[in-house]
Design an enzyme around this catalytic site. Structure first.
Site, short mmCIF file in Angstrom:
data_model
loop_
_atom_site.label_atom_id
_atom_site.label_comp_id
_atom_site.label_asym_id
_atom_site.label_seq_id
_atom_site.Cartn_x
_atom_site.Cartn_y
_atom_site.Cartn_z
N GLY A 149 0.94 -1.27 -0.13
CA GLY A 149 0.03 0.12 0.15
C GLY A 149 0.83 1.21 0.19
N GLU A 174 1.55 1.97 -3.60
CA GLU A 174 0.26 2.09 -4.21
C GLU A 174 0.09 3.60 -4.08
OE1 GLU A 174 -1.75 -1.24 -2.39
OE2 GLU A 174 -2.43 -1.51 -4.55
C1 LIG Z 1 -13.66 -8.37 1.68
C2 LIG Z 1 -12.56 -7.42 1.12
C3 LIG Z 1 -11.89 -6.61 1.94
C4 LIG Z 1 -10.61 -6.29 1.35
C5 LIG Z 1 -10.25 -5.11 2.03
C6 LIG Z 1 -8.71 -4.76 1.79
C7 LIG Z 1 -8.27 -3.46 1.47
C8 LIG Z 1 -6.68 -3.39 1.74
C9 LIG Z 1 -6.05 -2.68 0.58
C10 LIG Z 1 -4.80 -2.58 0.20
C11 LIG Z 1 -3.96 -3.55 0.75
C12 LIG Z 1 -2.76 -3.40 0.62
C13 LIG Z 1 -2.02 -4.42 1.03
C14 LIG Z 1 -0.56 -4.20 1.66
O1 LIG Z 1 -0.17 -3.24 1.86
S1 LIG Z 1 -0.30 -5.45 2.58
C15 LIG Z 1 1.34 -5.05 3.42
C16 LIG Z 1 2.36 -5.00 2.27
N1 LIG Z 1 3.78 -4.58 3.09
C17 LIG Z 1 4.43 -5.55 3.15
O2 LIG Z 1 4.27 -6.95 3.03
C18 LIG Z 1 5.78 -5.18 3.79
C19 LIG Z 1 6.01 -5.97 5.27
N2 LIG Z 1 7.23 -5.58 6.04
C20 LIG Z 1 8.21 -5.98 5.63
O3 LIG Z 1 8.58 -6.48 4.73
C21 LIG Z 1 9.42 -5.61 6.66
O4 LIG Z 1 8.90 -5.41 7.89
C22 LIG Z 1 10.00 -4.21 6.28
C23 LIG Z 1 9.20 -3.08 5.84
C24 LIG Z 1 11.14 -4.33 5.12
C25 LIG Z 1 10.95 -3.55 7.46
O5 LIG Z 1 11.83 -4.85 7.64
P1 LIG Z 1 12.72 -4.92 9.04
O6 LIG Z 1 13.40 -3.53 9.31
O7 LIG Z 1 13.67 -6.06 8.88
O8 LIG Z 1 11.65 -4.85 10.16
P2 LIG Z 1 10.78 -5.82 10.61
O9 LIG Z 1 10.35 -6.74 9.55
O10 LIG Z 1 11.38 -6.70 11.63
O11 LIG Z 1 9.52 -5.09 11.13
C26 LIG Z 1 9.26 -4.37 12.27
C27 LIG Z 1 8.20 -4.47 12.99
O12 LIG Z 1 7.38 -3.83 12.09
C28 LIG Z 1 6.30 -4.61 11.95
N3 LIG Z 1 5.83 -4.29 10.56
C29 LIG Z 1 6.31 -4.52 9.08
N4 LIG Z 1 5.46 -4.24 8.22
C30 LIG Z 1 4.20 -4.23 8.99
C31 LIG Z 1 2.90 -4.04 8.31
N5 LIG Z 1 2.87 -3.76 6.80
N6 LIG Z 1 2.03 -4.00 9.11
C32 LIG Z 1 2.08 -4.30 10.48
N7 LIG Z 1 3.31 -4.40 11.08
C33 LIG Z 1 4.28 -4.39 10.34
C34 LIG Z 1 7.00 -6.25 11.97
O13 LIG Z 1 5.91 -7.09 12.20
C35 LIG Z 1 7.77 -5.84 13.09
O14 LIG Z 1 7.13 -5.79 14.37
P3 LIG Z 1 7.45 -6.51 15.59
O15 LIG Z 1 8.75 -5.71 15.78
O16 LIG Z 1 6.50 -6.33 16.64
O17 LIG Z 1 7.87 -7.89 15.20
#
Ligand SMILES: CCCCCCCC/C=C\C=C\CC(=O)SCCNC(=O)CCNC(=O)[C@H](O)C(C)(C)COP(=O)(O)OP(=O)(O)OC[C@H]1O[C@@H](n2cnc3c(N)ncnc32)[C@H](O)[C@@H]1OP(=O)(O)O
Length: 719
Positions: free
Chosen positions: A100, A103
């Site tokens: 997103g 996007e």
């Molecule tokens: C009925 C029909 C309904 C439909 C409605 C749906 C509408 C939705 C519309 C659009 C949807 C869009 C979809 C998306 O955007 S999905 C998300 C796409 N993004 C990702 O996949 C990125 C995910 N994150 C990563 O790849 C990595 O975290 C990164 C950003 C590269 C950072 O990496 P790094 O520095 O190694 O850190 P961590 O991975 O350890 O992350 C740190 C903490 O942050 C949390 N995290 C990361 N990204 C997210 C996120 N997108 N949402 C929530 N939390 C996130 C991660 O869990 C770590 O947390 P913690 O420290 O507690 O473990």
């Protein structure tokens, strides 16, 4: 949350503020909607810059929100409002713009990225597709073929590559926000319509239908049953063939199906489980939060067999100096040559120079005296490993960590022969060690928190998913593998063929069925272990009937196959026939079918028809049952640990979430019922007896997986 500021008089600066990755939570979406409206309404504001706090643009939708009823402003109209506005909006991308987040940037009229930024649409890895217009805007921006690649793989693209593809307009190594503000001032007054991607046609090559067909075929082959990649191709097809609004409609329909799918739940569970396993805890109370790793600048590897070579390459790839030790000059030279070739190949892939200078090859253990951490990777033989550990203990510096790559031997027994048992820990790599993502960090009863922290952290540096596990024969992964393999052998006895069993498991989603996997690993490995355990060979109790050992059912089939000189892929003959020794093309072998027929005849077994469902249930439920025992024994801290071990080390299909998650999806009462059924039919197979934990969970109403820890017989894991 989004902060609003007016800079240089005429530029509105909107900063997303939701650490650590500025995910688009309801509050952030609300903040963006409000600040964008304000900027578009303010006559003093001529252009807008959107950036993220703390050097991160945006990590995408807030994945945690997917499990709850969605509130707050939806993304699609929020992004449309930005694009439709009459003031230029520039995305200043630092860190990441993913999902997103990208996007949102695609809805902006211009994108400026920092040289170190990464962009991508990784939704497919979460079982979704980019449903905030990503599947419709990206193909319009960069064309069908590159958009298909990015959307179906979810891969991240570095800024320079993004510039080449046309995803971003400019890359800078200066302050991205400052550059974007200057840029925003300059583009005021320029025509905006060509920058509004939704208004633009999708550039399509003349053979677009063939391109899309081929992409679909390729994606289906790679997907191993995952549905999201297929939906991604369908959405991009819509971008190629339909007007924008109709394409958006298709995107939303496909997303609605994916969003509710069990595969999306499984993949999102994996996302969080992968991160959760890094937060380890020992029974002493020490944990990842209060235990510091020690730096490792010089490591050593003992033994340059398949595992030692892979471990050496993994260390060098991470920039760590290695002393590589072999016993004889001949072995050393062979190891050196293979490691050098492997490093050259790896470097070539990344367009880098191979760091051969980081390795010192030697036959002298004395050269280990300044190594911070040693990884023993000699033959899987306890007396030999003990001898190595005794020697290490005398030649290494007093505070060196002494690690073993054993795949199942007792880490405590090895620690006991050293002067520093607290510095001994298991580092169980998976072959090929420079490729496979899993590292089991085996905590012995005397391993110090610092030793565990160092091994876990080193794994991370090597790009591995490190999982801390307790010390028992086979640890977690290989302990669960045993019932899986045994059930597969029993099925052959009862009437199945290797290709039937493998076909069922591959249809389930495994990259390789159990027999092809065994051929790849080498059949002699298990044969030797069975000989050492007295299950076959001269140490078998002569009073044991042919298909019973140590009081339970046993299948000598794999031993017979080895006795015929069939050792697997390496010599071209195993459960299958291969095109050549070391070849990969497996064909069913009539000689194996004949062997099975003769075997059944000899033992008076009337073959019966085995169906695919029975294969999946018997092999996988037996494996899962062992997983419940491992949890109850405290060898794994939680179901996530087991699941990540299977996903990253054993080819378990990620879209099924790992064995324990899968059990929850199937329904624990069903797993229990089927195990009871098979146990009744095979009372001489103890691994089919339903585990006490499974029974307790079912008796308690089959609670969700994140509460299973509350039902364990021990309050703390044995780690
Ligand atoms: C009925 C029909 C309904 C439909 C409605 C749906 C509408 C939705 C519309 C659009 C949807 C869009 C979809 C998306 O955007 S999905 C998300 C796409 N993004 C990702 O996949 C990125 C995910 N994150 C990563 O790849 C990595 O975290 C990164 C950003 C590269 C950072 O990496 P790094 O520095 O190694 O850190 P961590 O991975 O350890 O992350 C740190 C903490 O942050 C949390 N995290 C990361 N990204 C997210 C996120 N997108 N949402 C929530 N939390 C996130 C991660 O869990 C770590 O947390 P913690 O420290 O507690 O473990």
């Amino acid at each position: 949350m989004a902060r609003y500021a007016q800079v240089h008089g005429s530029v509105a600066l909107i900063t997303l503020t939701n650490p650590p990755v500025n995910a688009l939570s309801a509050a952030v979406r609300h903040g963006i909607t409000e600040t964008v409206t304000r900027a578009l309404r303010d006559p003093e504001v001529k252009s807008v810059v959107i950036c993220g706090e703390n050097g991160v643009f945006c990590g995408g939708a807030d994945i945690r929100e997917f499990a709850k009823p969605m509130g707050g402003p939806p993304l699609v109209p929020m992004i449309a409002a930005i694009e439709e506005g009459d003031k230029p909006v520039v995305a200043a991308i630092e860190g990441v713009a993913l999902g997103g987040g990208l996007e949102l940037a695609l809805g902006c009229h211009y994108r400026i990225a920092h040289t170190k930024a990464l962009v991508g649409l990784p939704e497919v890895t979460l079982g979704l597709l980019p449903a905030a217009g990503g599947t419709q805007r990206l193909p319009r921006l960069i064309g069908i073929a590159p958009a298909l690649d990015l959307i179906t793989t979810g891969r991240h693209v570095a800024a320079q590559q993004a510039l080449k593809l046309g995803i971003v307009d400019q890359v800078t190594d200066q302050s991205t926000v400052d550059v974007a503000i200057q840029f925003a001032k300059q583009v005021v007054g320029q025509p905006l319509l060509p920058r509004k991607l939704s208004t633009q046609p999708t550039p399509c090559p003349p053979d677009v239908d063939i391109l899309l067909e081929e992409a679909m075929t390729q994606v289906k082959r790679r997907a191993r049953g995952a549905i999201a990649p297929v939906a991604c191709v369908m959405a991009v097809r819509a971008a190629a063939t339909l007007p924008y609004r109709a394409g958006m409609q298709k995107e939303q329909e496909l997303m609605a199906t994916l969003f509710r799918s069990s595969q999306a739940h499984a993949l999102q569970y994996c996302f969080f489980a992968q991160r959760a396993v890094g937060r380890w805890k020992l029974s002493s109370g020490a944990h990842s939060g209060n235990s510091k790793p020690r730096p490792v600048s010089k490591a050593a590897v003992i033994g340059l067999g398949t595992m030692g070579r892979g471990i050496t390459v993994a260390l060098v790839k991470a920039g760590i100096a290695v002393v590589a030790v072999e016993t004889s000059d001949k072995q050393l030279q062979m190891g050196k040559q293979i490691v050098s070739e492997m490093l050259k190949r790896e470097a070539q892939k990344r367009n880098e120079t191979p760091r051969l200078d980081l390795i010192r090859f030697t036959t002298s253990m004395l050269e280990l005296k300044d190594s911070d951490l040693v990884i023993e990777a000699v033959f899987e033989d306890m007396p030999l490993k003990k001898q190595v550990f005794k020697e290490l203990s005398s030649v290494c510096k007093a505070d060196a960590f002494l690690c073993t790559n054993t795949s199942g031997l007792d880490v405590d027994e090895l620690a006991a022969v050293t002067k520093t048992p607290e510095l001994v820990v298991g580092m169980h790599f998976f072959a090929p060690a420079h490729v496979m993502k899993l590292l089991e960090v085996v905590c012995g009863s005397r391993s110090s928190p610092e030793a565990v922290a160092t091994a876990m952290y080193l794994g991370k540096r090597l790009g591995k998913v490190s999982v801390a596990v307790g010390n028992c024969p086979g640890f977690v992964g290989n302990r669960m593998l045993r019932p899986y393999l045994e059930e597969a052998n029993f099925l052959l006895e009862e009437g199945a063929t290797p290709e039937l069993v493998d076909g069922a498991l591959e249809e389930f989603g495994f990259a390789m069925g159990v027999f092809r996997m065994s051929d790849l690993s080498g059949l002699d490995v298990g044969w030797r272990i069975r000989k050492e355990s007295g299950l076959t060979g001269p140490d078998v109790d002569p009073s044991d009937p042919p298909r019973r050992r140590q009081g339970q059912r046993y299948s000598p089939l794999p031993d017979l196959v080895c006795e015929q000189g069939r050792l697997g892929q390496k010599n071209g003959r195993g459960w299958y026939l291969y095109d050549k020794p070391g070849g990969r093309v497996a064909t069913p072998d009539p000689k194996i079918h004949q062997l099975l027929e003769e075997y059944r005849l000899k033992h008076g077994i009337r073959p019966r028809r085995v169906d695919r469902q029975e294969v999946v249930e018997r092999c996988l439920f037996a494996l899962i049952n062992e997983g419940f025992r491992i949890l109850d024994d405290g060898i794994a801290a939680g179901p996530e640990d087991i699941d990540m071990i299977y996903v990253f080390g054993y080819g378990w299909p990620r879209h099924r979430g790992g064995p324990m998650f899968y059990a929850g999806m199937v329904g624990l009462p069903k797993v229990l019922e089927r195990l009871e059924h098979y146990w009744q039919a095979h009372p001489d197979v103890p691994h089919l007896e339903p585990s006490a934990l499974l029974r307790r969970l079912v008796d308690s109403g089959s609670p969700p997986i994140d509460t299973w820890r509350d039902f364990l017989q021990r309050p703390h894991s044995q780690l």
